[in-house]
Design a protein around this motif. Sequence first.
Motif, PDB file in Angstrom:
ATOM      1  N   SER A  51       0.816  -1.202   0.000  1.00  0.00           N
ATOM      2  CA  SER A  51       0.000   0.000   0.000  1.00  0.00           C
ATOM      3  C   SER A  51       0.856   1.262   0.000  1.00  0.00           C
ATOM      4  O   SER A  51       1.873   1.347   0.679  1.00  0.00           O
ATOM      5  N   LEU A  52       0.393   2.228  -0.751  1.00  0.00           N
ATOM      6  CA  LEU A  52       1.026   3.543  -0.777  1.00  0.00           C
ATOM      7  C   LEU A  52       0.946   4.199   0.605  1.00  0.00           C
ATOM      8  O   LEU A  52       1.737   5.051   0.949  1.00  0.00           O
ATOM      9  N   PHE A  53      -0.013   3.738   1.410  1.00  0.00           N
ATOM     10  CA  PHE A  53      -0.291   4.372   2.692  1.00  0.00           C
ATOM     11  C   PHE A  53       0.195   3.574   3.893  1.00  0.00           C
ATOM     12  O   PHE A  53      -0.343   3.719   4.979  1.00  0.00           O
ATOM     13  N   LYS A  54       1.216   2.758   3.746  1.00  0.00           N
ATOM     14  CA  LYS A  54       1.641   1.931   4.887  1.00  0.00           C
ATOM     15  C   LYS A  54       2.062   2.761   6.095  1.00  0.00           C
ATOM     16  O   LYS A  54       1.958   2.302   7.214  1.00  0.00           O
ATOM     17  N   THR A  55       2.507   4.003   5.872  1.00  0.00           N
ATOM     18  CA  THR A  55       2.910   4.856   6.992  1.00  0.00           C
ATOM     19  C   THR A  55       1.969   6.048   7.186  1.00  0.00           C
ATOM     20  O   THR A  55       2.288   6.973   7.928  1.00  0.00           O
ATOM     21  N   VAL A  56       0.816   6.025   6.518  1.00  0.00           N
ATOM     22  CA  VAL A  56      -0.131   7.133   6.601  1.00  0.00           C
ATOM     23  C   VAL A  56      -1.372   6.679   7.361  1.00  0.00           C
ATOM     24  O   VAL A  56      -1.993   5.690   7.006  1.00  0.00           O
ATOM     25  N   SER A  57      -1.708   7.416   8.400  1.00  0.00           N
ATOM     26  CA  SER A  57      -2.906   7.116   9.181  1.00  0.00           C
ATOM     27  C   SER A  57      -4.131   7.086   8.269  1.00  0.00           C
ATOM     28  O   SER A  57      -4.190   7.819   7.283  1.00  0.00           O
ATOM     29  N   PRO A  58      -5.128   6.264   8.593  1.00  0.00           N
ATOM     30  CA  PRO A  58      -6.316   6.222   7.745  1.00  0.00           C
ATOM     31  C   PRO A  58      -7.169   7.489   7.819  1.00  0.00           C
ATOM     32  O   PRO A  58      -7.977   7.740   6.948  1.00  0.00           O
ATOM     33  N   ASN A  59      -7.000   8.292   8.859  1.00  0.00           N
ATOM     34  CA  ASN A  59      -7.780   9.528   8.993  1.00  0.00           C
ATOM     35  C   ASN A  59      -6.825  10.653   9.359  1.00  0.00           C
ATOM     36  O   ASN A  59      -6.465  10.823  10.524  1.00  0.00           O
ATOM     37  N   VAL A  60      -6.425  11.400   8.326  1.00  0.00           N
ATOM     38  CA  VAL A  60      -5.358  12.380   8.501  1.00  0.00           C
ATOM     39  C   VAL A  60      -5.529  13.535   7.513  1.00  0.00           C
ATOM     40  O   VAL A  60      -6.100  13.363   6.437  1.00  0.00           O
ATOM     41  N   VAL A  61      -5.016  14.686   7.907  1.00  0.00           N
ATOM     42  CA  VAL A  61      -4.885  15.832   7.011  1.00  0.00           C
ATOM     43  C   VAL A  61      -3.413  16.201   7.051  1.00  0.00           C
ATOM     44  O   VAL A  61      -2.887  16.538   8.107  1.00  0.00           O
TER      45      VAL A  61
END
Length: 132
Positions: free
Chosen positions: A2-12
């Motif tokens: 996933s492109l988001f492995k280090t990105v919280s699922p709910n973030v700005v």
Amino acid sequence: MSLFKTVSPNVVQSIRAFRVDDLQAEAAHLGHHFLYAYCAEATTKQQVLATIAEAFMLPRHFGKNFDALGDCLTDLSYKAGQQTGFIVVLEQLPNTQKFDKEARETLLDVFRDAADFWAEKKIPFRVFYSFQ
């Protein structure tokens, strides 16, 4: 992977190293809504909100104020039925006298509140932004 492995699922967060095309592809891969607004032509709060409203296809009755935007990002979407997730890109937010740091922070707070709303429902809501 996933492109988001280090990105919280709910973030700005700042778009930083992410590319818009990659974010759009990841949204398609995950089955999430992809909302994109290019705001470089806007110079005022009203123009920024109008750009977002048009890009996100918000209802005609959208009041073009921060509260109305918050309602559209939460209530209306929630009432539309089951949601899988959202990836939002706000590109080139202006830095002008009529859309200053305070206005940008207020706008981002609206998206932070929406991220919190969706987090409570266990639905990913990721927002990426850049400034001019």
